[in-house]
Design an enzyme around this catalytic site. Structure first.
Site, PDB file in Angstrom:
ATOM      1  N   ASP A  56      -7.301   3.656  50.246  1.00 50.39           N
ATOM      2  CA  ASP A  56      -5.966   3.455  50.770  1.00 50.39           C
ATOM      3  C   ASP A  56      -5.913   4.771  51.700  1.00 50.39           C
ATOM      4  OD1 ASP A  56      -3.218   3.565  51.235  1.00 50.39           O
ATOM      5  OD2 ASP A  56      -2.829   2.473  49.523  1.00 50.39           O
ATOM      6  N   SER A 134      -4.042   4.908  68.607  1.00 49.45           N
ATOM      7  CA  SER A 134      -2.763   4.841  68.945  1.00 49.45           C
ATOM      8  C   SER A 134      -2.176   3.367  69.511  1.00 49.45           C
ATOM      9  CB  SER A 134      -2.410   6.060  70.028  1.00 49.45           C
ATOM     10  OG  SER A 134      -1.253   5.934  70.258  1.00 49.45           O
ATOM     11  N   TYR A 148       7.692   2.923  64.441  1.00 52.27           N
ATOM     12  CA  TYR A 148       6.409   2.815  64.732  1.00 52.27           C
ATOM     13  C   TYR A 148       6.124   3.666  65.891  1.00 52.27           C
ATOM     14  CZ  TYR A 148       2.281   0.271  66.409  1.00 52.27           C
ATOM     15  OH  TYR A 148       1.030   0.117  66.670  1.00 52.27           O
ATOM     16  N   LYS A 152       3.553   6.897  66.363  1.00 53.77           N
ATOM     17  CA  LYS A 152       2.244   6.784  67.331  1.00 53.77           C
ATOM     18  C   LYS A 152       2.415   7.879  68.253  1.00 53.77           C
ATOM     19  CE  LYS A 152      -0.432   3.109  65.965  1.00 53.77           C
ATOM     20  NZ  LYS A 152      -1.625   3.367  65.379  1.00 53.77           N
ATOM     21  N   THR A 183      -5.078 -10.893  67.426  1.00 53.48           N
ATOM     22  CA  THR A 183      -6.081 -10.220  66.380  1.00 53.48           C
ATOM     23  C   THR A 183      -5.661 -11.301  65.317  1.00 53.48           C
ATOM     24  OG1 THR A 183      -4.480  -8.814  65.669  1.00 53.48           O
ATOM     25  CG2 THR A 183      -6.239  -7.991  66.929  1.00 53.48           C
TER      26      THR A 183
END
Length: 280
Positions: A56, A134, A148, A152, A183
């Site tokens: 992790d 990124s 978020y 980034k 994905t």
């Protein structure tokens, strides 16, 4: 000569595709995930060329132990891929302290721990390539993505500074900035439906509806093609510092940067005033 990769977030998505592309290319990979059960297909297919590691990224000691185990197992490290991360969605007012801290612990601090763990080996070797995942969200910002974006944008600055720090040791840094990639079972990603949602405040319901109407409309990229491109990048003698992965976002980024330059240019009088007497 084959390379040794260390890849975080290898269980699914782009990370899994990166691992598979590297292995298919004849390289060896230390593949990390929270559970090694998710990596069983890789070990069955590629045997000793893949080292599955339970890790992790939020646990600094665990990260250092995993990187050291990979180095001992393969004898070296060549490509470090910081891929693990997720997107927390919610208006800034909606975010809890824990949600914001968890976002930074995974996306930012997790990447830092991996870099710090790997760099002594890369410096000693006088070679290596750090790949930082990124996002286009690290270059432009939209409502409901504050946490978020913050993670980034921080990675963008961190890795740009890192590139200047490690160049003299022969270590390269490339920041990969993906747009949307299919994905999840081939579906176009929807950032407003990703499982990490802040408790909604009705004050922002209208904004959510407007954004929901356009979310996921950008054409989704092919993760396998992205992985092949990454293999190409790590083979370059002089890889770029930044690469946008996917089409559709470059015009948006061009406009965003043009708008910023205009805002700064329009505010030059204020800039001069803020400087004080030395500017007169």
């Amino acid at each position: 000569m084959s390379k040794v990769w260390f890849v975080t977030g290898s269980s699914r998505g782009l990370g899994r595709c990166f691992v598979e592309a590297a292995l298919a290319h004849g390289d060896r990979v230390a593949a990390t995930a929270r559970s090694v059960d998710a990596l069983e297909e890789l070990t069955a297919a590629y045997g000793d060329n893949v080292l599955p590691l339970a890790m992790d990224v939020t646990g600094r000691a665990a990260v250092f132990a995993a990187v050291e185990r990979a180095r001992e197992h393969f004898g070296r490290l060549d490509v470090i891929v910081n891929n693990a991360g997720y997107a927390q969605v919610g208006a800034v007012e909606e975010l809890t302290e824990q949600e914001l801290r968890d976002q930074m612990e995974t996306n930012l601090f997790g990447a830092v721990w991996v870099i710090q763990a790997a760099l002594p080996t890369l410096r000693e070797q006088r070679s290596g390539h750090i790949i930082q995942l990124s996002s286009a969200a690290g270059l432009i910002a939209m409502p409901l993505g504050g946490a978020y974006h913050a993670s980034k944008w921080a990675l963008e600055g961190l890795n740009e500074a890192l590139a200047g720090e490690v160049a003299e040791f022969g270590v390269k840094v490339t920041i990969i900035e993906p747009g949307g990639f299919a994905t999840r079972a081939g579906q176009n990603p929807d950032p407003l439906n990703n499982g990490h949602m802040a408790q909604p405040d009705p004050a922002y319901d209208a904004l959510r509806r407007r954004l929901g109407a356009i979310a996921g409309k950008q054409p989704a990229g092919d993760p396998a093609a992205a992985a092949q491109t990454l293999v190409k990048i790590v083979s370059m003698a002089e890889p770029p510092l930044r690469v946008l992965f996917g089409q559709g976002f470059y015009p948006m980024i061009q406009q965003a940067y043009a708008d910023r330059l205009k805002v700064w240019a329009d505010g030059q009088d204020l800039s001069a005033q803020a400087h004080g007497g030395a500017s007169r």
